[in-house]
Scaffold this active site. Sequence first.
Site, PDB file in Angstrom:
ATOM      1  CE1 TYR A 126       0.142  34.503 -47.552  1.00  0.00           C
ATOM      2  CE2 TYR A 126       0.182  32.108 -47.386  1.00  0.00           C
ATOM      3  CZ  TYR A 126       0.851  33.310 -47.515  1.00  0.00           C
ATOM      4  OH  TYR A 126       2.221  33.333 -47.612  1.00  0.00           O
ATOM      5  CG  HIS A 127      -6.616  30.802 -43.911  1.00  0.00           C
ATOM      6  ND1 HIS A 127      -6.083  29.822 -43.084  1.00  0.00           N
ATOM      7  CD2 HIS A 127      -6.309  30.434 -45.180  1.00  0.00           C
ATOM      8  CE1 HIS A 127      -5.481  28.918 -43.823  1.00  0.00           C
ATOM      9  NE2 HIS A 127      -5.595  29.266 -45.104  1.00  0.00           N
ATOM     10  N   PRO A 128      -8.285  35.492 -44.301  1.00  0.00           N
ATOM     11  CG  PRO A 128      -8.191  37.304 -45.787  1.00  0.00           C
ATOM     12  CD  PRO A 128      -7.544  35.974 -45.483  1.00  0.00           C
ATOM     13  CG  ASP A 138      -5.598  35.956 -41.576  1.00  0.00           C
ATOM     14  OD1 ASP A 138      -5.757  34.757 -41.879  1.00  0.00           O
ATOM     15  OD2 ASP A 138      -4.761  36.690 -42.145  1.00  0.00           O
ATOM     16  CG  HIS A 139      -6.177  30.543 -39.291  1.00  0.00           C
ATOM     17  ND1 HIS A 139      -6.818  29.879 -40.314  1.00  0.00           N
ATOM     18  CD2 HIS A 139      -6.900  30.275 -38.172  1.00  0.00           C
ATOM     19  CE1 HIS A 139      -7.873  29.230 -39.845  1.00  0.00           C
ATOM     20  NE2 HIS A 139      -7.950  29.465 -38.549  1.00  0.00           N
TER      21      HIS A 139
END
Length: 531
Positions: A468-470, A292-293
Amino acid sequence: MAQGFDYVIVGAGSAGCVLAARLSENPAARVCLIEAGGKDSNPLIHMPVGFAKMTTGPLTWGLTTTPQRHANGREIPYAQARVLGGGSSINAEVFTRGHPGDYDAWAEQGAAGWGFADIQRYFLRSEGNTVLSGDWHGTDGPLGVSNTPDPNPTTRAFVQSCQERGIPFNPDFNGAVQEGAGIYQTTTRNKRRCSAAVGYLRPAMGRANLTVVTGALVLRIVFEGRRAVGVDYARGGQRHTARADSEVIVTSGAIGSPKLMMLSGVGPAAQLQAHGITVVQDLAGVGQNLTDHFGIDIVGELKGHESLDKYNKPHMALWAGLQYALFGFGPVTSNVVEGGAFWYADRGAAKPDLQFHFLCGAGAEAGVPSVPKGSSGVTLNSYTLRPRSRGSVSLRSADPAAMPLVDPNFLSDPDDLRISVEGVKISREIFSQPSLQKYLRAIRFPDDSVKTQADYEAYARAYGRTSYHPVSTCKMGVDAMAVVDPALRVHGLDGLRICDSSVMPSLIGSNTNAATIMIGEKAADLIRGNG
């Protein structure tokens, strides 16, 4: 009670909506789409500015991470959508696709057929851009993409400040060149959010061969031998079975998909046995490789009230709502995250290694610092685009209603911390340029006490959060940790595919929603035999 279908799709997020729409184009195909959340009827979903109110609350699962060892042991809120449209219904609507090299890396990692030359047509097929066209953009796709109608003055100042810092203007982050600063295009159409539910699912809802079930918790995938033949789900206090004569398609996202796989007996055998789950297929990679980011914000206080914060007052909010309802313009048409940039911590890197999001407001998202009461502010977020840290998703128990254990393992790799700190330093430099200095009274977070490298590292550990980028928890490939093959079929099983962000072999260097929609588009062709 059992119902029969050809395809049962689990999860009505971005990819699930695409697949339901595409597969039901064939009137002979019986398609069932099952979603745990409700319909996308909340008006905040459809107002571009509504994003700021939906990072917590009833449209999410209410997840938090496990204590993050390298981020001061914090349990970080981890927004995952629970509504038709999934993340595309509650995200910030930023439309970026990543660097072509990100997809070529997928192919190199064992995902044959997923290089940029292979998947570009699916991006174009999905995109309905109202402004840009040509080799890099589609204009007729279901996903509406448009410009911010009237960027906030502070957003314009941000883009100018980037240029003063040496980051050139870029009018199109999805064109031939990614690097630079500019105004993001957004997944909006006619000044309303165009989620995957709006763009794909809604036009298909009238089809007799498409059944959409909301408010349904899928309990497990049903197997007969090594073949998936349906799913059991609970709805309204009753248990149901949806049979799939052709395929079960899992599109529950990077957290939900590995959870469902493990509940169904597909995953690391020792973990499953520890919870008393019968092993159907021992796959070590299920729930592993979570990436994730890790975003870190800086917050500035304004001298005046130029940002969207002035609309937090009830009478101003009412005025903004009336403007939007009556005339279709004003602050409600803003997605808040209006501006951005792709740039370098390592100037010698082959492609940008940092991404920035400028928010014309302060404290817009849960857990982000704000400015003193009565003031207005702006926020600049940055993150390392291709982090090396890897985490996991695991079961808390065999109860389908129990939340999974989500451990992104943020900053576990020292290189991630190094690049993240450079992002915060560059953010500060951008805020210090003349164009933004016209508006800024002071940078409140980090304050002047943050000076040394150690100070910056401590700040990153204290304030960083999910972007919010898993991805990658059921990754695609052919190695020992791969869960699906390049056709998205689960290794060792029949009649079962996973078709969402969890299959990304690695995290792309941008926001992930457009790429997830692309995966749904290509998956539809693979299932129909056209891929």
